[in-house]
Design an enzyme around this catalytic site. Structure first.
Site, PDB file in Angstrom:
ATOM      1  N   GLY A   1       0.792  -1.650  -0.031  1.00 18.31           N
ATOM      2  CA  GLY A   1       0.226  -0.195  -0.013  1.00 18.31           C
ATOM      3  C   GLY A   1       0.257   1.768   0.083  1.00 18.31           C
ATOM      4  O   GLY A   1       0.534   2.293   0.266  1.00 18.31           O
TER       5      GLY A   1
ATOM      6  N   ASN B   1       1.404   3.085  -2.753  1.00 17.06           N
ATOM      7  CA  ASN B   1       0.851   3.822  -3.706  1.00 17.06           C
ATOM      8  C   ASN B   1      -0.015   4.713  -2.764  1.00 17.06           C
ATOM      9  O   ASN B   1      -1.081   5.640  -2.854  1.00 17.06           O
ATOM     10  CB  ASN B   1       0.976   3.046  -5.058  1.00 17.06           C
ATOM     11  CG  ASN B   1       1.532   3.287  -6.072  1.00 17.06           C
ATOM     12  OD1 ASN B   1       2.120   4.374  -6.258  1.00 17.06           O
ATOM     13  ND2 ASN B   1       2.435   1.620  -5.334  1.00 17.06           N
TER      14      ASN B   1
ATOM     15  N   MET C   1      -4.093  -7.073  -6.990  1.00 18.43           N
ATOM     16  CA  MET C   1      -3.959  -7.683  -7.913  1.00 18.43           C
ATOM     17  C   MET C   1      -4.616  -9.234  -8.379  1.00 18.43           C
ATOM     18  O   MET C   1      -5.269 -10.400  -7.994  1.00 18.43           O
ATOM     19  CB  MET C   1      -2.410  -9.101  -6.564  1.00 18.43           C
ATOM     20  CG  MET C   1      -1.364  -7.987  -7.169  1.00 18.43           C
ATOM     21  SD  MET C   1      -0.855  -6.209  -7.903  1.00 18.43           S
ATOM     22  CE  MET C   1       0.653  -7.195  -8.754  1.00 18.43           C
TER      23      MET C   1
ATOM     24  N   ASN D   1      -5.511   2.144 -13.886  1.00 23.04           N
ATOM     25  CA  ASN D   1      -4.501   0.910 -12.922  1.00 23.04           C
ATOM     26  C   ASN D   1      -2.517   2.318 -13.253  1.00 23.04           C
ATOM     27  O   ASN D   1      -2.947   2.187 -13.538  1.00 23.04           O
ATOM     28  CB  ASN D   1      -4.032   0.023 -13.457  1.00 23.04           C
ATOM     29  CG  ASN D   1      -3.511  -1.279 -12.979  1.00 23.04           C
ATOM     30  OD1 ASN D   1      -3.851  -1.364 -11.409  1.00 23.04           O
ATOM     31  ND2 ASN D   1      -3.206  -1.848 -13.189  1.00 23.04           N
TER      32      ASN D   1
ATOM     33  N   HIS E   1       1.396   0.959 -13.289  1.00 23.16           N
ATOM     34  CA  HIS E   1       1.628  -0.939 -13.503  1.00 23.16           C
ATOM     35  C   HIS E   1       3.073  -0.232 -13.910  1.00 23.16           C
ATOM     36  O   HIS E   1       3.813   0.272 -14.456  1.00 23.16           O
ATOM     37  CB  HIS E   1       0.729  -1.770 -15.188  1.00 23.16           C
ATOM     38  CG  HIS E   1       1.697  -3.261 -15.278  1.00 23.16           C
ATOM     39  ND1 HIS E   1       1.500  -4.157 -14.424  1.00 23.16           N
ATOM     40  CD2 HIS E   1       2.380  -3.632 -16.005  1.00 23.16           C
ATOM     41  CE1 HIS E   1       2.001  -4.799 -15.016  1.00 23.16           C
ATOM     42  NE2 HIS E   1       3.116  -4.197 -16.297  1.00 23.16           N
TER      43      HIS E   1
END
Ligand code: GAR
Length: 187
Positions: free
Chosen positions: A12, A14, A90, A107, A109
């Site tokens: 976590g 981000n 995920m 999202n 990535h």
């Protein structure tokens, strides 16, 4: 003030970066909901510390993905969420959530998409001998890491240590996610 939701499954970092940016006004929004599919994930404690409402669930408690996504959509609607930010969530988003929030789910990535999709992007890129790595933020559609790209940032690394690529990538992820969410909310 717009509301956002953040979905995460792990550490976590981000989530933390976005939550702090909302709290200190760099992003003009409120984190109205954190969604996590792993009750033991570190992000759960982070949400508690920030006083952010959380929906934490175990997928195995539901008969199907559609069932837990219906519950997620109910909570997103209730919280009047404008933008859903996946941050290390995920799990592939299913049709129930996509149909309700298409165009409003993004999202982050850890690769320069469309290269190296999936859960082990960094390890695969190192294995391939990549010299220019990067981070991508994209809209979510039904393809794995497949939606239209919103933002990308690259960095050079000539070594072969995946942990170092993760570390360098995270330094880019946090400011890039903050900047991108801010931009999307301003249009
Ligand atoms: C981030 O590096 C993000 O890019 C990655 O998971 C990490 C989560 O870290 N996402 C994916 O690999 C999605 N396919 P965090 O929990 O510390 O934010």
């Amino acid at each position: 003030m717009k509301n956002i939701a953040i979905f995460a499954s792990g550490a976590g970092t981000n989530f933390e970066a976005l939550a702090c940016a909302c709290e200190d006004g760099r992003i003009p929004a409120r984190v109205a909901l954190m969604v996590c599919d792993r009750p033991d994930a570190q992000v759960v404690e982070r949400a508690r510390r920030h006083g952010i409402p959380a929906f934490v669930f175990s997928p195995r408690d539901y008969a199907s993905k559609a069932d837990f996504e219906r519950e997620i959509v109910r909570r997103l609607d209730e919280a009047e969420v404008s933008l859903v930010c996946l941050a290390g969530y995920m799990r592939i988003v299913g049709s129930v959530l996509l149909d309700a929030y298409r165009g409003r789910i993004i999202n982050i990535h850890p690769s320069l998409l469309p290269a190296f999709k999936g859960a082990h992007a960094v390890e695969q890129a190192v294995e391939y001998g990549v010299k220019v790595y990067g981070i991508t933020i994209h809209y979510v559609d039904e393809q794995l890491d497949g939606g239209r790209i919103i933002a990308q940032r690259a960095f050079s690394y000539e070594g072969s240590d995946p942990a170092e690529v993760h570390r360098l990538g995270q330094q880019i992820e946090h400011p890039l996610y903050i900047e991108t969410v801010k931009k999307l909310l301003s249009v």
